[in-house]
Each structure stands twice: as C-alpha cells, then as structure tokens.
Design a protein around this motif. Structure first.
Motif, PDB file in Angstrom:
ATOM      1  N   LEU A 102       0.818  -1.211   0.000  1.00 31.01           N
ATOM      2  CA  LEU A 102       0.000   0.000   0.000  1.00 31.01           C
ATOM      3  C   LEU A 102       0.856   1.268   0.000  1.00 31.01           C
ATOM      4  O   LEU A 102       2.074   1.219  -0.060  1.00 31.01           O
ATOM      5  CB  LEU A 102      -0.967  -0.040   1.176  1.00 31.01           C
ATOM      6  CG  LEU A 102      -1.900  -1.256   1.234  1.00 31.01           C
ATOM      7  CD1 LEU A 102      -2.886  -1.123   2.378  1.00 31.01           C
ATOM      8  CD2 LEU A 102      -2.626  -1.475  -0.081  1.00 31.01           C
ATOM      9  N   SER A 103       0.162   2.422   0.092  1.00 30.36           N
ATOM     10  CA  SER A 103       0.800   3.713  -0.207  1.00 30.36           C
ATOM     11  C   SER A 103       1.973   4.068   0.701  1.00 30.36           C
ATOM     12  O   SER A 103       3.071   4.368   0.222  1.00 30.36           O
ATOM     13  CB  SER A 103      -0.252   4.827  -0.162  1.00 30.36           C
ATOM     14  OG  SER A 103      -0.876   4.883   1.111  1.00 30.36           O
ATOM     15  N   ASN A 147       3.011  -5.198  -7.067  1.00 29.93           N
ATOM     16  CA  ASN A 147       1.720  -4.708  -7.534  1.00 29.93           C
ATOM     17  C   ASN A 147       1.521  -4.944  -9.029  1.00 29.93           C
ATOM     18  O   ASN A 147       0.403  -5.207  -9.474  1.00 29.93           O
ATOM     19  CB  ASN A 147       1.562  -3.222  -7.216  1.00 29.93           C
ATOM     20  CG  ASN A 147       1.511  -2.950  -5.716  1.00 29.93           C
ATOM     21  OD1 ASN A 147       1.510  -3.875  -4.906  1.00 29.93           O
ATOM     22  ND2 ASN A 147       1.472  -1.692  -5.341  1.00 29.93           N
ATOM     23  N   SER A 156      -7.662   2.104  -6.435  1.00 26.50           N
ATOM     24  CA  SER A 156      -7.661   2.998  -5.276  1.00 26.50           C
ATOM     25  C   SER A 156      -7.816   4.446  -5.728  1.00 26.50           C
ATOM     26  O   SER A 156      -7.470   4.797  -6.866  1.00 26.50           O
ATOM     27  CB  SER A 156      -6.334   2.833  -4.522  1.00 26.50           C
ATOM     28  OG  SER A 156      -6.108   3.887  -3.618  1.00 26.50           O
ATOM     29  N   TYR A 168       2.540   3.474  -5.232  1.00 26.51           N
ATOM     30  CA  TYR A 168       1.259   2.784  -5.113  1.00 26.51           C
ATOM     31  C   TYR A 168       0.264   3.351  -6.116  1.00 26.51           C
ATOM     32  O   TYR A 168      -0.423   2.603  -6.824  1.00 26.51           O
ATOM     33  CB  TYR A 168       0.729   2.940  -3.686  1.00 26.51           C
ATOM     34  CG  TYR A 168      -0.614   2.298  -3.440  1.00 26.51           C
ATOM     35  CD1 TYR A 168      -0.768   0.912  -3.523  1.00 26.51           C
ATOM     36  CD2 TYR A 168      -1.721   3.069  -3.084  1.00 26.51           C
ATOM     37  CE1 TYR A 168      -1.994   0.322  -3.279  1.00 26.51           C
ATOM     38  CE2 TYR A 168      -2.950   2.489  -2.846  1.00 26.51           C
ATOM     39  CZ  TYR A 168      -3.082   1.110  -2.934  1.00 26.51           C
ATOM     40  OH  TYR A 168      -4.301   0.525  -2.694  1.00 26.51           O
ATOM     41  N   LYS A 213      -1.274   1.390  -9.404  1.00 26.44           N
ATOM     42  CA  LYS A 213      -2.714   1.161  -9.545  1.00 26.44           C
ATOM     43  C   LYS A 213      -3.242   1.721 -10.868  1.00 26.44           C
ATOM     44  O   LYS A 213      -4.086   1.100 -11.519  1.00 26.44           O
ATOM     45  CB  LYS A 213      -3.469   1.771  -8.362  1.00 26.44           C
ATOM     46  CG  LYS A 213      -3.324   0.993  -7.052  1.00 26.44           C
ATOM     47  CD  LYS A 213      -3.860  -0.410  -7.186  1.00 26.44           C
ATOM     48  CE  LYS A 213      -3.828  -1.183  -5.878  1.00 26.44           C
ATOM     49  NZ  LYS A 213      -4.306  -2.576  -6.034  1.00 26.44           N
ATOM     50  N   GLY A 239      -1.493   1.938   4.861  1.00 26.41           N
ATOM     51  CA  GLY A 239      -1.970   2.973   3.960  1.00 26.41           C
ATOM     52  C   GLY A 239      -2.032   4.338   4.630  1.00 26.41           C
ATOM     53  O   GLY A 239      -1.948   4.460   5.856  1.00 26.41           O
TER      54      GLY A 239
END
Length: 316
Positions: free
Chosen positions: A79-80, A94, A118, A143, A147, A183
């Motif tokens: 995640l971020s 990812n 996201s 991230y 995405k 996140g």
C-alpha cells in the motif's frame, strides 16, 4: 454453476472479511484463501488455504492448475505509505503479480477476476472535489501509479482477451476485524484502537485533512455487488469510482467524543503521509457505479463510529 474461487492476499484488511463473506455465500470448500504468510485462525480453520507468492510464477500456476478457479480475487499489494519506503518492491509486487494472474486467468479460462484499485490513482492536478470518473490522473506515489497502470492492464486484457476483469477505486477503508496494511488512511482505524486503549490519539494527518472513507461492510458489499452485476451492464473496465463519505480527523474525533466525552486528539507536527493525503481527492463522484450496478452507501460517520467502538470493545 458451482463457483470455485481463489482469494489471493486473504490475510489483509479486505481479504480477511471478503473470504468469510464468499464462504457464507458459496460454501467454505469452494473458496480457497491464499497468502504468502500464515493465515488468521478463522480463515485457515473455516476452509481451504494455500500458500501463494504472486511473484513465483510456477507456484501460482500450480495453484490455478490444482483448483481450476471460476473466479479470482487478487488482493495482494503493497500500500501507499509502505510503498514509499520500498518503491521498487511495491512496483514489482503490484504490477508483476497482476500480470501473472491475468495471464493465468486467460490460460485457465477464469470467468471473472477482481482486482482492487484505489483513489491513489488521482494526483495533485486531478479535481479534488467530487472527482469524476474521467479526469487528469497524475499520481505521485508508487502505489498510485502502479494502480493506474494496473487499471490500464485490466482494461487491455478485457479488450484483447475478453477477460472479465472488474475493479473498484476504493477510498480509505475502516474496519475492526483486521488490522490495516500500511496505507495513508490508516489513521481512521488506529484512532478507534487508541481511543479505547488510551483515551487519546495523535493523528499523523492534520486536523482539516478531508479524505473519502468507507466502512468495510460497505466495501465488501460493493465488491460482491459489482462481481454479481451482469457483464452487459458494466461500462467501466478500468476501475469504478467509489465515493464513501468524506471527513477530517477533527470530524471523526468529534463523533468519538459523542460516545467517549473524555477522548482527546492531537496532531503530529510533520509526517510523510501528509503529502500523500494532500495529493488525493477530498470527495469522489461515483455516479457510474450508481447507474451501472445500483451502488448505494449504507454507513454514514455516526454509524461507522458506533459500530467500530461497539465491536472493538469486545476484542481489545
């Protein structure tokens, strides 16, 4: 048709709850939970589990061959906030993981694939209020641009291979059954834990940082609603905007104080996650989801706050 479903990344914040929801619908033996790490007791002891590394192509191919899934949910991701600490690993996991799953889904004729996107796909030049489905998208985190690239791959595999891939741009997610995974929106989960443990919380985001958020029950319902929607009704093959509700740390703290009057919040002077949050939308337009598959939010901020505190009291 009897479904055989593989959930990859089942140990995470979404996966933990999605596995249980899918097993309740399709039966425990029809839903194979999988992850690179040991699973939670509830997942491993209510149905089948496989160790899966999405970067290990041979291992992943074996799992597809063994189970012959009709549906695959790929949730494994970095995640971020964690992604900014390990950017190349985040990109590899990812992106490469997604390509592996898409390739095997084509090879094994999987009927549907779900992959989460996201609000991180938006960036500093995207409209920040009521951010539309289609607009400038210039994410500035690993991230975020993984995405965004993933969305393009999903649509590409739909157009080139006829693979029925479906996706949602999740806002920040709030739930009590599993810990968040690193996140920028995690403060909205941590705050409840700290309120019950210590009666206070130091937010790493500033007092007036508004972000779109959603209760996990709504997120799981949205995921299942999208996956159950007729293919012909879907007009988005990248990822659907999903709005949730927008609020600031101050507004969330005020709701907690209505139930816990002595709760106190303070704010960190600086945190790298603030810059990430500042580049994201403040509110989202999810009219395509409403029109195409009847999406409708159920949990507002008071309902989220009450449910989180009620349930966390039982386990903290």
């Amino acid at each position: 048709m009897t479904e055989k479903i593989i959930v990859i990344g089942a140990n995470g914040q979404i996966g933990t709850e999605l596995v249980n929801a899918l097993r309740n619908i399709h039966g425990a033996e029809q839903v194979i939970a999988s992850d690179i790490n040991d699973p939670a007791y509830a997942i491993r002891n209510t149905g089948p589990f496989e160790f899966v590394n999405v970067l290990d192509k041979d291992n992943l191919h074996h799992i597809f061959q063994k189970h012959q899934p009709t549906q695959v949910y790929l949730l494994a991701a970095i995640l971020s906030a964690v992604g900014e600490q390990r950017p190349k690993m985040a990109w590899d996991l990812n992106m490469t993981g997604l390509i592996h799953v898409l390739d095997f889904a084509v090879e094994f004729k999987v009927s549907k694939v779900f992959w989460p996107s996201s609000i991180a796909v938006f960036g500093p030049h995207s409209p920040q209020f009521n951010t539309p489905q289609y607009c400038v998208m210039d994410p500035n985190t690993v991230y975020g641009f993984s995405k965004l690239a993933g969305e393009r791959w999903c649509e590409y595999y739909f157009n080139k291979h006829g693979l029925d891939v479906r996706s949602i741009r999740y806002p920040g997610l709030i739930g009590w059954r599993a810990n968040p995974g690193g996140g920028t929106t995690d403060y909205a989960v941590h705050i409840f834990h700290e309120a019950l443990k210590k009666g206070k919380y130091e937010s790493f985001l500033s007092a007036e940082t508004a972000l779109p958020m959603m209760y996990m029950d709504d997120a799981i319902r949205a995921t299942l609603d999208l996956m159950n929607a007729p293919a012909e009704s879907l007009t988005i093959r990248s990822a659907y905007n999903l709005a949730g509700i927008s609020f600031t740390p101050t507004q969330l703290a005020e709701e907690i104080k209505k139930i816990m009057p002595n709760f106190a919040i303070s704010y960190a002077e600086s945190d790298p996650r603030q810059a990430i949050a500042d580049s994201w939308p403040k509110s989202i337009d999810d009219s395509y989801a409403q029109k195409d598959w009847g999406w409708k939010l159920e949990y507002d901020l008071p309902a989220i706050t009450a449910d989180m505190l009620t349930n966390l009291k039982k386990i903290i």
